[in-house]
Write a protein that holds these residues in place. Structure first.
Motif, PDB file in Angstrom:
ATOM      1  N   GLU A  99     -86.133 -74.118 -11.718  1.00  0.00           N
ATOM      2  CA  GLU A  99     -86.673 -74.400 -13.046  1.00  0.00           C
ATOM      3  C   GLU A  99     -86.224 -75.759 -13.571  1.00  0.00           C
ATOM      4  N   ARG A 100     -85.009 -76.166 -13.254  1.00  0.00           N
ATOM      5  CA  ARG A 100     -84.573 -77.508 -13.652  1.00  0.00           C
ATOM      6  C   ARG A 100     -85.387 -78.579 -12.921  1.00  0.00           C
ATOM      7  N   SER A 101     -85.771 -78.313 -11.688  1.00  0.00           N
ATOM      8  CA  SER A 101     -86.598 -79.290 -10.972  1.00  0.00           C
ATOM      9  C   SER A 101     -87.959 -79.427 -11.642  1.00  0.00           C
ATOM     10  N   ARG A 102     -88.461 -78.325 -12.141  1.00  0.00           N
ATOM     11  CA  ARG A 102     -89.751 -78.347 -12.846  1.00  0.00           C
ATOM     12  C   ARG A 102     -89.652 -79.192 -14.113  1.00  0.00           C
ATOM     13  N   GLY A 103     -88.512 -79.100 -14.794  1.00  0.00           N
ATOM     14  CA  GLY A 103     -88.295 -79.919 -15.978  1.00  0.00           C
ATOM     15  C   GLY A 103     -88.100 -81.389 -15.636  1.00  0.00           C
ATOM     16  N   HIS A 104     -87.640 -81.662 -14.431  1.00  0.00           N
ATOM     17  CA  HIS A 104     -87.409 -83.037 -13.995  1.00  0.00           C
ATOM     18  C   HIS A 104     -88.717 -83.795 -13.807  1.00  0.00           C
ATOM     19  N   SER A 105     -89.704 -83.141 -13.176  1.00  0.00           N
ATOM     20  CA  SER A 105     -90.977 -83.810 -12.892  1.00  0.00           C
ATOM     21  C   SER A 105     -92.029 -82.769 -12.526  1.00  0.00           C
ATOM     22  N   PRO A 106     -93.271 -83.006 -12.911  1.00  0.00           N
ATOM     23  CA  PRO A 106     -94.338 -82.115 -12.454  1.00  0.00           C
ATOM     24  C   PRO A 106     -94.792 -82.430 -11.022  1.00  0.00           C
ATOM     25  N   ASP A 107     -94.404 -83.587 -10.515  1.00  0.00           N
ATOM     26  CA  ASP A 107     -94.815 -84.019  -9.182  1.00  0.00           C
ATOM     27  C   ASP A 107     -94.025 -83.269  -8.113  1.00  0.00           C
ATOM     28  N   PRO A 108     -94.712 -82.581  -7.177  1.00  0.00           N
ATOM     29  CA  PRO A 108     -93.999 -81.795  -6.165  1.00  0.00           C
ATOM     30  C   PRO A 108     -93.039 -82.621  -5.316  1.00  0.00           C
ATOM     31  N   GLY A 109     -93.411 -83.821  -4.960  1.00  0.00           N
ATOM     32  CA  GLY A 109     -92.537 -84.663  -4.141  1.00  0.00           C
ATOM     33  C   GLY A 109     -91.268 -85.062  -4.879  1.00  0.00           C
ATOM     34  N   ARG A 110     -91.410 -85.411  -6.137  1.00  0.00           N
ATOM     35  CA  ARG A 110     -90.233 -85.774  -6.935  1.00  0.00           C
ATOM     36  C   ARG A 110     -89.341 -84.570  -7.183  1.00  0.00           C
ATOM     37  N   ARG A 111     -89.967 -83.417  -7.406  1.00  0.00           N
ATOM     38  CA  ARG A 111     -89.180 -82.195  -7.588  1.00  0.00           C
ATOM     39  C   ARG A 111     -88.379 -81.897  -6.327  1.00  0.00           C
ATOM     40  N   LEU A 112     -89.023 -82.047  -5.187  1.00  0.00           N
ATOM     41  CA  LEU A 112     -88.351 -81.777  -3.922  1.00  0.00           C
ATOM     42  C   LEU A 112     -87.172 -82.727  -3.716  1.00  0.00           C
ATOM     43  N   ALA A 113     -87.376 -84.002  -3.989  1.00  0.00           N
ATOM     44  CA  ALA A 113     -86.294 -84.978  -3.844  1.00  0.00           C
ATOM     45  C   ALA A 113     -85.139 -84.635  -4.786  1.00  0.00           C
TER      46      ALA A 113
END
Length: 193
Positions: A11-25
């Motif tokens: 969920e914190r990754s989702r708050g970081h960015s909506p972009d899947p690649g950026r979330r993954l990084a």
């Protein structure tokens, strides 16, 4: 890593960015800060969570959204996308797959030709499947280290879907309308384009 900690990271990754690649990084950078055993825990939590979404009911919903282009592999990539929507959404949708029709990302796809969906819009997140293994290798330098560590724990990560609920005909319009009325309205039978 507990289930709560797993979901907190997602969920914190989702708050970081909506972009899947950026979330993954972002997720990978968090995982590489952990000891190898906790990275393995992340994979175990991911596998346990995926198992809860491994149903024909949900596969039929994904199949409907994707206009019939939801093979076993495509469903395998859809499941981490659903995990990426967050804990509350994941639990609601796995209990009632027709609720996918309420998600803004799914609603934005309705009525549009699939050929016009951007890569970031597709309800799939294949690369999430490899996140823990990549982080584990970065930390340990061992390419097969995560698999070996999980086997040593007696845990085997699945690599295919294996729904246990009763299968049904995803191409039967009456069955789809009965099981998935909201998705049927959003995604009527259409030519793939």
């Amino acid at each position: 890593m507990t289930e709560d900690e797993f979901w907190d990271l997602v969920e914190r990754s989702r708050g970081h960015s909506p972009d899947p690649g950026r979330r993954l990084a972002w997720l990978e950078e968090r995982l590489v800060r952990l000891p190898p055993a906790e990275i393995a825990d992340f994979q175990v939590r991911q596998d346990e969570t995926r198992l809860r979404s491994d149903t024909y009911a949900l596969w039929g919903a994904a199949y409907r959204i994707m206009g019939g282009l939801c093979s076993m592999d495509a469903f395998w990539y859809f499941q981490p996308w659903l995990i990426g929507q967050g804990r509350r959404t994941f639990h609601l949708v796995t209990a009632a797959p027709d609720l996918l029709a309420e998600l803004p990302g799914i609603r934005r796809l309705a009525g549009r030709p699939m050929g016009g969906w951007s890569d970031a819009e597709w309800p799939e997140w294949e690369s999430f499947n490899y996140l823990a293994a990549t982080a584990y290798e970065r930390v340990t330098g061992d390419e097969d280290g995560l698999g070996d560590a999980l086997l040593a724990r007696g845990h085997e990560t699945p690599y295919d879907t294996a729904p246990a609920d009763p299968s049904w005909d995803f191409d039967d319009p009456a069955e789809i309308a009965r099981r998935l009325p909201r998705l049927s309205a959003l995604f009527p039978a259409r030519a793939r384009g």
